[in-house]
Write a protein that holds these residues in place. Sequence first.
Motif, short mmCIF file in Angstrom:
data_model
loop_
_atom_site.label_atom_id
_atom_site.label_comp_id
_atom_site.label_asym_id
_atom_site.label_seq_id
_atom_site.Cartn_x
_atom_site.Cartn_y
_atom_site.Cartn_z
N GLU A 140 111.60 40.67 -32.26
CA GLU A 140 110.53 39.92 -31.75
C GLU A 140 109.43 39.76 -32.43
OE1 GLU A 140 108.93 41.15 -27.89
OE2 GLU A 140 110.62 42.47 -27.63
N THR A 141 108.77 38.56 -32.27
CA THR A 141 107.45 38.31 -33.17
C THR A 141 106.23 39.02 -32.58
OG1 THR A 141 108.44 36.20 -33.74
CG2 THR A 141 105.96 36.45 -33.69
N TRP A 142 105.29 39.54 -33.27
CA TRP A 142 104.25 40.49 -32.79
C TRP A 142 103.09 39.98 -33.67
CZ3 TRP A 142 104.91 44.08 -28.96
CH2 TRP A 142 105.99 44.52 -28.81
N HIS A 143 101.79 39.83 -32.94
CA HIS A 143 100.73 39.48 -33.57
C HIS A 143 100.05 40.81 -33.79
CE1 HIS A 143 99.85 35.07 -32.31
NE2 HIS A 143 100.89 35.08 -33.42
N LEU A 144 99.61 41.07 -34.99
CA LEU A 144 99.08 42.36 -35.38
C LEU A 144 97.73 42.41 -34.79
CD1 LEU A 144 100.37 42.38 -39.00
CD2 LEU A 144 101.04 43.69 -36.96
N SER A 194 99.77 38.02 -38.81
CA SER A 194 98.17 38.51 -39.06
C SER A 194 97.20 36.96 -39.10
CB SER A 194 97.83 39.14 -40.25
OG SER A 194 96.54 39.11 -40.48
N ALA A 195 96.14 37.25 -38.51
CA ALA A 195 95.13 36.18 -38.77
C ALA A 195 94.84 36.18 -40.19
CB ALA A 195 94.11 36.23 -37.77
N ASP A 196 93.75 35.32 -40.77
CA ASP A 196 93.02 35.61 -41.92
C ASP A 196 92.28 36.96 -41.69
OD1 ASP A 196 93.18 33.25 -42.79
OD2 ASP A 196 91.31 32.44 -41.88
N PHE A 211 108.74 41.27 -41.49
CA PHE A 211 108.21 40.27 -42.48
C PHE A 211 106.66 39.95 -41.88
CE2 PHE A 211 107.73 35.51 -42.86
CZ PHE A 211 107.22 35.52 -44.06
N PHE A 212 106.06 40.19 -42.93
CA PHE A 212 104.39 40.13 -42.64
C PHE A 212 104.05 38.70 -42.84
CE2 PHE A 212 99.99 39.83 -43.97
CZ PHE A 212 99.38 40.94 -43.04
N ASP A 213 103.66 37.91 -41.79
CA ASP A 213 103.36 36.56 -41.73
C ASP A 213 102.16 36.27 -41.40
OD1 ASP A 213 104.35 33.91 -42.03
OD2 ASP A 213 105.56 33.57 -40.43
N ASN A 214 101.68 34.75 -41.96
CA ASN A 214 100.42 34.30 -41.49
C ASN A 214 100.78 33.41 -40.24
OD1 ASN A 214 101.34 31.75 -42.64
ND2 ASN A 214 100.27 32.47 -44.44
N VAL A 215 99.68 32.38 -39.80
CA VAL A 215 99.66 31.53 -38.96
C VAL A 215 99.73 30.20 -39.33
CG1 VAL A 215 98.34 32.95 -37.32
CG2 VAL A 215 97.24 31.53 -38.84
N TYR A 216 100.07 30.15 -40.52
CA TYR A 216 100.07 28.55 -41.03
C TYR A 216 101.15 27.51 -40.42
CZ TYR A 216 97.42 29.77 -45.35
OH TYR A 216 96.51 30.26 -46.05
N MET A 217 102.29 28.10 -39.91
CA MET A 217 103.42 27.38 -39.11
C MET A 217 102.79 26.66 -37.84
SD MET A 217 103.46 30.53 -38.35
CE MET A 217 103.92 31.07 -39.99
N TYR A 218 101.92 27.51 -37.19
CA TYR A 218 101.37 26.89 -36.00
C TYR A 218 100.63 25.52 -36.00
CZ TYR A 218 102.09 31.64 -34.10
OH TYR A 218 102.66 32.97 -33.85
N GLY A 219 99.88 25.40 -37.12
CA GLY A 219 99.19 24.15 -37.52
C GLY A 219 97.98 24.17 -36.62
N LYS A 220 97.22 23.08 -36.16
CA LYS A 220 95.83 22.81 -35.34
C LYS A 220 96.47 23.24 -34.17
CE LYS A 220 93.77 19.56 -37.19
NZ LYS A 220 93.18 18.24 -37.30
#
Length: 312
Positions: free
Chosen positions: A216-220, A154-156, A101-110
């Motif tokens: 696992e979760t991976w940051h691209l 991924s980040a922006d 699943f290709f995801d973004n970082v919105y769930m992290y919040g600030k």
Amino acid sequence: MNIHTIFGAGGAVSDQLLPVLLNNKENVRLVSRTVKQIDGVESVAADATNYQQTLQAIKGSSVVYLLIGLPYDIRVWRAQWPVIMTNVINACKETGAKLIFFDNVYMYGKVNGWMTEETPFNPCSKKGEVRAGIAGQLLQETRAGNLQAMIARSADFYGPVGFKTSVPNLLVIQNLLKGKKSQWLGSADQPHSITYVPDAAKALYLLANKPEAFGETWHLPTSSELITGRRFIQQAAALMQKPDGVTVIPNWMLSLAALFNVTMKELKEMNYQNEYPYLFSSEKFNKAFGFTPTSYEEGIKETVAWALKNNQ
């Protein structure tokens, strides 16, 4: 026969992943609501909100890449994302396919400091709440041993990927092409990590072929250099031989535009990401795969070359 199936064909990430798969002699199936025929690739029409269509599209797959991009509208996200995630999870469980699943970082919040795979979910937006919900659903199923899956985050992003889904491409590269002044949201002087999409595509394939990466979760891969919007613009403008001035779009202007435009309303909610440092760490991936992310200097150079060649 192993089949790598891409849900969300025709999107920015899919278009970069496809040649990676083909160069590695993989059998590829592209899935989208409308079929676009590509030589040497199987194309299937399916609506991921329909379970039977989703199941048929996934049957025979060894790996499924969930790269779907929905319209940037919270009403659509709330209605469709939970259904899509449930359908894809259940189809992978039924067929035994692995899921990325290709995801973004919105769930992290600030976040104060660097975002890592260990950063807790603390959404401060409606869209972040939706993303936290579907990511949490997948993590729960994975931990329960119901399927082999991972989250690739991924980040922006930017790169040779068009202008619809990349804000730096849209506000900087496209404006410079048109002879206009570059724009930036929030603050042009806060550090803001940006993922180079070709790196993300290569990483997805590397992850797909490492069995122990699942679960696992991976940051691209994303450069750890600190870059600001102003510096991004300066580098792009120099390459394009254009003025490097910038018009910063402040929150109050987004608020005004939001009264008349749905997209502006959706962007305003997420503008906290542009007003504070936005730091995305891919150290875990870089170490595991010996991967060096593309530098911003090289990534901007490649993106500008693509834009000038295609006159986008």
